[in-house]
Design an enzyme around this catalytic site. Structure first.
Site, PDB file in Angstrom:
ATOM      1  N   GLU A 118      -6.273  -8.432   0.093  1.00 29.42           N
ATOM      2  CA  GLU A 118      -6.666  -8.450   1.507  1.00 29.42           C
ATOM      3  C   GLU A 118      -8.180  -8.304   1.550  1.00 29.42           C
ATOM      4  OE1 GLU A 118      -4.468  -5.585   3.813  1.00 29.42           O
ATOM      5  OE2 GLU A 118      -2.547  -6.214   2.961  1.00 29.42           O
TER       6      GLU A 118
ATOM      7  N   GLU B   3       0.812  -1.220   0.000  1.00 26.43           N
ATOM      8  CA  GLU B   3       0.000   0.000   0.000  1.00 26.43           C
ATOM      9  C   GLU B   3       0.850   1.275   0.000  1.00 26.43           C
ATOM     10  OE1 GLU B   3      -2.726  -0.333   3.279  1.00 26.43           O
ATOM     11  OE2 GLU B   3      -4.080  -1.580   2.118  1.00 26.43           O
TER      12      GLU B   3
HETATM   13  C1  GAL Z   1      -4.095  -2.882   5.090  1.00 24.36           C
HETATM   14  C2  GAL Z   1      -2.653  -3.328   5.156  1.00 24.36           C
HETATM   15  C3  GAL Z   1      -2.483  -4.540   6.032  1.00 24.36           C
HETATM   16  C4  GAL Z   1      -3.194  -4.345   7.317  1.00 24.36           C
HETATM   17  C5  GAL Z   1      -4.651  -4.058   7.043  1.00 24.36           C
HETATM   18  C6  GAL Z   1      -5.421  -3.808   8.318  1.00 24.36           C
HETATM   19  O1  GAL Z   1      -4.206  -1.550   4.808  1.00 24.36           O
HETATM   20  O2  GAL Z   1      -2.147  -3.605   3.891  1.00 24.36           O
HETATM   21  O3  GAL Z   1      -1.115  -4.770   6.270  1.00 24.36           O
HETATM   22  O4  GAL Z   1      -2.600  -3.287   7.986  1.00 24.36           O
HETATM   23  O5  GAL Z   1      -4.759  -2.921   6.269  1.00 24.36           O
HETATM   24  O6  GAL Z   1      -5.064  -2.605   8.921  1.00 24.36           O
END
Ligand code: GAL
Length: 668
Positions: free
Chosen positions: A302, A144
């Protein structure tokens, strides 16, 4: 191609003795991929030049033994303390001019030569080690990419960037109009970053800086891609995990260009958006934007798997919602779902960002829902993967305009992203498929193109839109379009500047409304069943027609009776100009536009039911998603095969359970 179904896993957080249990549970859930290592730098290189990859080798091999492939993250989003202790200038300086300190992640400056040197080193070591590993099928660069840095190293790099962009310092001074307040620079070295000072900077400088920061991440990513590609074969596909439509600081079209495919991080519920009623259309917009970056199917890297939270804990996904949200991604073009994260961390800033398993590690409700979907993906994933989305409607996303509105919002209630979202929302609730495209995209495949507040307009972009309309397209432009040239200078013409001839109107004056102030417009011939009078807020362009037909007029104040919304014939097409930036007017305008363009909804469906369609091998796949907590019935216009019901044939109607999903396909 196989449908990807997997999870983000952090073996380095758990005892080695637990790993086999995790791998077995993943396999039983039908998973075929894990992402590993994207924050593991300190474990991979505990001290400079002292590497420890044995644990990662073991984790990868264990996954492979369970039939699970691996995407490896390069660990650069979270450097170890030994690295950041080498030089205090490795830390980013934020917009307020404060240098960040150690303690979170993403605190590095992407232009720092020392950081780049360490990046190349760790990335090269990883690439050489895993290029030949059959289970490693891809690489994710960093994590990100994000915030802007305003440090002196960036300032120096900005000078170089400007020297490449402008033929001379003189030209830059002219384009930025630095005669204003005596800002005429006589040496590149004198140019500041737009870090906080008395009040706003020169808009030309500020826009160029925002572009430079975006380019800095594109370049930093390229540096990693080049290193990886030196060793890694093409079968190891390279990606980055983006942050959806909402992330405004990087030109995502540029960032996607060097990658093999796009992935993004889809969170429906987190601590920052609790109780957002428009969340379904916001997520749909993000998926569509991610698909649009390369006009390709994408993965979710994710996918939410439990309540999110750092300091606070978000609402818990209700039974069925994790599966529904994952299908929502697939419905908009995802060919891979990777859940974040496997097991909820016991330590660290994300102790409350829940995984599929809770802290204790026993399978529970969320695991069983993921297992159900894993089974379904094994049954029907092959029928979905690679299916394409076809849209008649494009929405034009201009990062230049977004960056410019970050510098000058124009009105305290105006937010460019929210304006874009509000218009998208009215299409989404009518089940209309939308592509999100950059301003220079080929628009010929579309019947309708909507350009919300297209503020910064290079000549080529104006030409592109003109060609589209000339050829028969229907274009929508909203207030504050055509105001700036590409150096963020206000055009030397009546607004909407380069679009005036296309729109057949000029803006005789504009009225920026106070927060909460409202006025109204009345449509001369409202669409049947819709209100003739609509409240407007935020902004009113008072229009003077020059060939266009007036659709609606203001009814109050000194501009009562003046045109507010117009429609112009141009070439074989038409252009709608909407002189306000407020949302409710689209309840009237969107149906009108869809009629005008002859765009049909995918299906008519009850409220809270989302319907999308993907196409493969001449067949359509319809995704019916019930976002409501109650049963919903969708009336069908034909006979279809129900993919999730073992190919049962359905006609007339289907019932969707609360948070239920149905996938229909044309009969063979
Ligand atoms: C995303 C990130 C993850 C984790 C998730 C929850 O933005 O890529 O590593 O931090 O959010 O906060």
């Amino acid at each position: 191609m196989t449908f990807i179904y997997g999870v983000d896993y952090y073996p380095e957080h758990w005892p080695v003795a637990r790993w086999a249990t995790d791998a077995k549970l993943m396999q039983e859930a039908g998973m075929n991929l894990v992402r590993l290592a994207e924050f593991a730098w300190a474990r991979l290189e505990p001290r400079q030049d002292l590497y420890d990859f044995d644990w990662l080798d073991r984790a990868i091999d264990l996954m492979a033994e369970h039939g699970i492939d691996v995407i490896l993250g390069t660990p650069t989003a979270s450097p170890p303390p030994w690295l950041m202790a080498q030089d205090p200038t490795l830390f980013r300086v934020n917009e307020e001019g404060r240098r960040l300190t150690y303690g979170h992640r993403r605190a590095y400056c992407p232009n720092h030569p020392l950081y780049q040197m360490h990046t190349e080193r760790i990335v090269t070591v990883m690439a050489r080690r895993y290029a030949g590993h059959p289970a490693v099928v891809g690489l994710q660069i960093d994590n990100e990419f994000g915030d802007r840095c305003y440090c002196d190293i960036c300032r120096g790099a900005f000078h170089g960037w400007l020297a490449e962009r402008y033929d001379s310092l003189h030209e830059m001074n002219e384009r930025w109009g630095t005669a204003f307040w005596s800002h005429i620079y006589t040496d590149w070295e004198m140019i500041p970053t737009p870090v906080a000072t008395v009040a706003p900077h020169n808009p030309g400088l500020a826009l160029d800086y925002n572009r430079f920061c975006s380019d800095s991440y594109v370049r930093y990513q390229r540096l990693q891609i080049e290193r990886l590609r030196q060793y890694c074969p093409d079968r190891q596909r390279i990606t980055h995990n983006f942050m959806g439509f909402g992330y405004p600081n990087i030109n995502y079209f540029d960032l996607a260009r060097d990658l093999d495919f796009v992935t993004w991080d889809a969170y429906w519920r987190h601590q920052w958006n609790m109780g957002n009623p428009a969340q379904a259309s916001n997520m749909a917009l993000s998926h569509d934007t991610m698909r649009g970056l390369k006009q390709q199917t994408f993965w979710v890297m994710e996918q939410q798997s439990g309540p999110g939270g750092w300091e606070l804990v978000s609402e818990s996904p209700k039974p069925g919602q994790l599966r529904l949200w994952a299908y929502n991604a697939i419905a908009h073009g995802a060919d891979g779902i990777v859940f974040f994260r496997w097991r909820t961390a016991r330590h660290g800033a994300e102790q409350y960002w829940h995984g599929i398993l809770d802290h204790h590690g026993e399978p529970g409700r969320r695991y069983h829902e993921v297992v159900q979907m894993g089974q379904e993906m094994q049954d029907i994933g092959d029928a979905i993967v690679g299916a394409q989305t076809q849209a008649d409607v494009a929405m034009i996303l201009s990062y230049d305009s977004r960056f410019a509105f970050q510098i000058q919002a124009n009105n305290p209630s105006f937010n460019h992203s929210a304006h874009f979202q509000e218009i998208y929302h009215t299409l989404h609730e009518r089940q209309v498929t939308v592509d999100i495209v950059p301003p220079d995209a080929d628009l010929t495949p579309y019947r309708l193109a909507i350009a919300p507040a297209l503020h910064v307009v290079p000549e080529e972009v104006a030409d592109n839109l003109r060609r589209f309309v000339d050829g028969g397209g229907i274009l929508v432009l909203t207030a504050r379009s055509g105001v700036k040239d590409e150096t963020n200078t206000v055009v030397d013409a009546k607004l909407p500047g380069l679009f005036a001839d296309l729109c057949g109107v000029t803006v005789s004056e504009y009225v920026s409304l106070a927060p909460h102030a409202q006025t109204q417009v009345t449509f001369a011939e409202p669409v049947a069943g819709l209100p003739a009078t609509v409240a407007v807020s935020v902004w009113c362009d008072v229009l003077e027609v020059d060939g266009a037909e007036v659709l609606a007029r203001y009814t109050e104040d000194y501009y009562a009776g003046k045109p507010a919304v117009t429609l112009n014939h141009y070439g074989k097409g038409q252009v709608l100009y909407v002189g306000t930036l407020s949302a409710p007017i689209y309840e009237v305008l969107t149906p009108l536009l869809l009629n005008l363009a002859g765009v049909q909804p995918v299906f008519t469906a009850p409220a809270d039911v989302e319907v999308t369609v993907r196409h493969r091998d001449g067949r359509r796949l319809f995704f019916l998603l019930n976002h409501a907590a109650e049963l919903r019935t969708v009336t069908l216009a034909g006979t279809y095969t129900d993919l999730l019901a073992e190919g049962k044939t359905v006609t007339d109607a289907v019932d969707l359970d609360p948070y239920g999903v149905c996938i229909l396909t044309d009969l063979p």
